[in-house]
Enzyme design. Structure first.
Site, short mmCIF file in Angstrom:
data_model
loop_
_atom_site.label_atom_id
_atom_site.label_comp_id
_atom_site.label_asym_id
_atom_site.label_seq_id
_atom_site.Cartn_x
_atom_site.Cartn_y
_atom_site.Cartn_z
N CYS A 1 -6.84 -26.50 8.47
CA CYS A 1 -5.62 -25.79 8.91
C CYS A 1 -4.85 -26.60 9.97
O CYS A 1 -5.39 -27.48 10.64
CB CYS A 1 -5.96 -24.39 9.42
N ASP B 1 -2.89 8.08 -2.65
CA ASP B 1 -4.23 8.65 -2.73
C ASP B 1 -4.57 9.45 -1.48
O ASP B 1 -3.88 9.36 -0.47
CB ASP B 1 -5.27 7.53 -2.93
N ASP C 1 -8.47 -7.32 1.51
CA ASP C 1 -7.53 -7.45 2.62
C ASP C 1 -8.20 -6.87 3.85
O ASP C 1 -9.09 -6.02 3.74
CB ASP C 1 -6.24 -6.67 2.34
N HIS D 1 -5.44 -20.26 11.98
CA HIS D 1 -6.83 -20.63 11.70
C HIS D 1 -7.60 -19.49 11.05
O HIS D 1 -8.32 -19.70 10.06
CB HIS D 1 -7.56 -21.08 12.96
N CYS E 1 -12.28 -27.63 9.10
CA CYS E 1 -11.17 -26.77 8.67
C CYS E 1 -9.89 -27.59 8.50
O CYS E 1 -9.50 -28.34 9.40
CB CYS E 1 -10.95 -25.66 9.70
N ASP F 1 0.87 -1.18 0.00
CA ASP F 1 0.00 0.00 0.00
C ASP F 1 0.91 1.23 0.00
O ASP F 1 2.05 1.18 0.44
CB ASP F 1 -0.95 -0.02 1.19
N SER F 2 0.35 2.33 -0.51
CA SER F 2 1.17 3.50 -0.85
C SER F 2 1.58 4.37 0.32
O SER F 2 2.48 5.19 0.19
CB SER F 2 0.37 4.36 -1.82
N GLY F 3 0.92 4.24 1.45
CA GLY F 3 1.28 5.04 2.61
C GLY F 3 0.34 6.20 2.88
O GLY F 3 0.27 6.68 4.01
N GLY F 4 -0.37 6.63 1.87
CA GLY F 4 -1.27 7.77 2.05
C GLY F 4 -2.29 7.50 3.14
O GLY F 4 -2.39 8.26 4.11
N PHE F 5 -2.99 6.41 3.00
CA PHE F 5 -4.05 6.06 3.95
C PHE F 5 -3.48 5.94 5.37
O PHE F 5 -4.10 6.40 6.33
CB PHE F 5 -4.70 4.75 3.52
N CYS G 1 -6.56 -26.60 13.46
CA CYS G 1 -7.73 -27.47 13.62
C CYS G 1 -7.39 -28.96 13.46
O CYS G 1 -8.07 -29.81 14.02
CB CYS G 1 -8.82 -27.06 12.62
N1 PRF Z 1 -6.40 4.04 0.38
C1 PRF Z 1 -5.24 3.33 0.54
N2 PRF Z 1 -5.16 2.27 1.36
C2 PRF Z 1 -6.25 1.89 2.03
C3 PRF Z 1 -7.49 2.57 1.90
C4 PRF Z 1 -7.57 3.71 1.03
O1 PRF Z 1 -8.59 4.37 0.85
C5 PRF Z 1 -8.39 1.92 2.74
C6 PRF Z 1 -9.79 2.27 2.99
N3 PRF Z 1 -10.60 1.17 3.30
C7 PRF Z 1 -7.68 0.86 3.35
N4 PRF Z 1 -6.41 0.87 2.90
N5 PRF Z 1 -4.15 3.70 -0.13
ZN ZN Z 2 -8.71 -24.08 11.32
#
Ligand code: PRF
Ligand code: ZN
Length: 367
Positions: A308, A149, A268, A337, A306, A95-99, A311
């Site tokens: 795993c 973003d 995720d 699990h 399950c 993920d880009s880090g913005g959030f 389990c």
């Molecule tokens: N932008 C980014 N990562 C994220 C989100 C997002 O809006 C969200 C929002 N559910 C989770 N992770 N870059």
């Molecule tokens: Zn399990």
């Protein structure tokens, strides 16, 4: 640019927009729909890569924000990249880090240029821009990297959300220009808050950029959960059908099933790993607190269906004992699990789509 990436939809559901597909990356294939576990600091907390692989996880997430702060991308690059550093030879997404800057750091200042914030490690001011985020992600070396973003909070006025959505588009153009590595796929992120028309317009604009994949961001930020399905429904019709679609930060049964019905492919969420560290198990759609006295003398596995490691080998009584004693193994066994459970949920949906049984088998989650 994307010769090492391809996405094939093998089956479309006859009743919904759900699809089963395969997303090929330089580190292997991801069968979709699929849940991806979160490994923020280049590890999925409490489990080894071997244990993680046995859960059926294919692609895992890591975070630009956290890895930039500690240990820093230069060290990851020196180690030979994220796959080698964390010894996960399957697909990785950063993920880009913005959030994370928006949700984790106080005292941040957002401008058109980027975000300035104070490092929680040493108090230094850090300037994160679209270019900087992509440089860091190029150095980390994940298979999929995310655009930088602006995720507006909830609630936010239409004007605020519109401004963030347009800024996110301008930042995406700068991310595309900064991106250097053809062995990494850059996904764009659709923002637009809870406003269906802003979502549709943003998705349409992004679709024009012909990216290797698209994400829906800005959901699960405090809005009523019913709105998630509506936001997804307003967005997916505008996205290219032949590219993977990732719903960021969503990983509950119902929200995943409904988003899959609208054509989403990847998910995720920290819930399964976080719940595990709080002594809770996801079993057949429910959350069980293993500290509860009802498990003290319960010698069944968590879920007899399950496959795993947890389990197959341990009882509820044993896990309950470990949780009460705060033994580290409790968290490892529950993490194994819980990840298996959510990966398996998306795998079962995939098989149901292929067998054209999705709407009947998953009716309880789709209503
Ligand atoms: N932008 C980014 N990562 C994220 C989100 C997002 O809006 C969200 C929002 N559910 C989770 N992770 N870059
Ligand atoms: Zn399990």
């Amino acid at each position: 640019m994307t010769t090492q990436f391809s996405f094939q939809v093998s089956t479309r559901c006859s009743q919904t927009k759900a699809r089963a597909g395969v997303f090929h990356t330089p580190h292997g294939a991801v069968e979709t729909p699929r849940f991806m576990p979160v490994g923020t600091l280049a590890n999925v907390k409490t489990v080894t890569p071997t244990q993680l692989q046995e859960t059926g996880a294919q692609m895992v997430l890591a975070n630009t924000y956290h890895l930039h702060l500690q240990p820093g991308e230069r060290i990851v690059e020196k180690a030979g990249g994220l796959h080698q550093f964390m010894r996960w030879n399957q697909p990785i997404l950063t993920d880009s880090g913005g959030f994370q800057v928006f949700s984790l750091s106080e005292m941040r200042q957002i401008t058109d240029d980027g975000v300035i914030f104070r490092s929680p490690h040493d108090g230094q001011m850090i300037n994160l821009t679209p270019e900087r985020s992509i440089q860091i992600q190029n150095a980390l070396g994940a298979d999929v990297i995310m655009a930088f973003d602006e995720c507006p909070p909830y609630p936010a006025s239409r004007e605020e959300v519109e401004a963030a959505t347009q800024r996110t588009y301008r930042w995406l153009e700068r991310c595309i220009s900064a991106h250097q590595r053809p062995d990494q796929a850059l996904f764009g992120i659709v923002q637009g808050g809870v406003y269906p028309d802003l979502r549709a317009a943003a998705a349409e604009a992004l679709a024009g950029l012909d990216l290797p994949g698209y994400a829906i961001g800005g959901v699960s930020v405090g809005e009523p959960p019913e709105l998630i399905a509506k936001i997804v429904q307003a967005t997916t019709p505008m996205l290219p059908v032949d590219k993977p679609r990732y719903l960021m930060g969503v990983g509950t049964y119902k929200e995943m099933a409904q988003a899959i019905a609208s054509g989403m492919d990847l998910f995720d969420c920290v819930i399964p790993t976080r719940l595990a560290r709080h002594g809770a198990a996801l079993v057949k759609g429910e959350r069980w607190n293993l500290k509860n006295s009802q498990y003290r003398e319960d010698f069944q596995p968590l879920d007899e269906t399950c496959p795993c490691y947890t389990c197959q080998n341990f009882t509820r009584a044993y896990i309950s004992h470990l949780v009460r004693s705060q033994e580290i193994l409790a968290y490892t066994l529950l993490t194994i699990h819980n990840i298996t459970e959510l990966v398996r949920f998306t795998q079962k949906i995939r098989e149901a789509i292929i067998g054209d049984r999705f709407t009947t088998e998953f009716a309880q989650w789709l209503s």
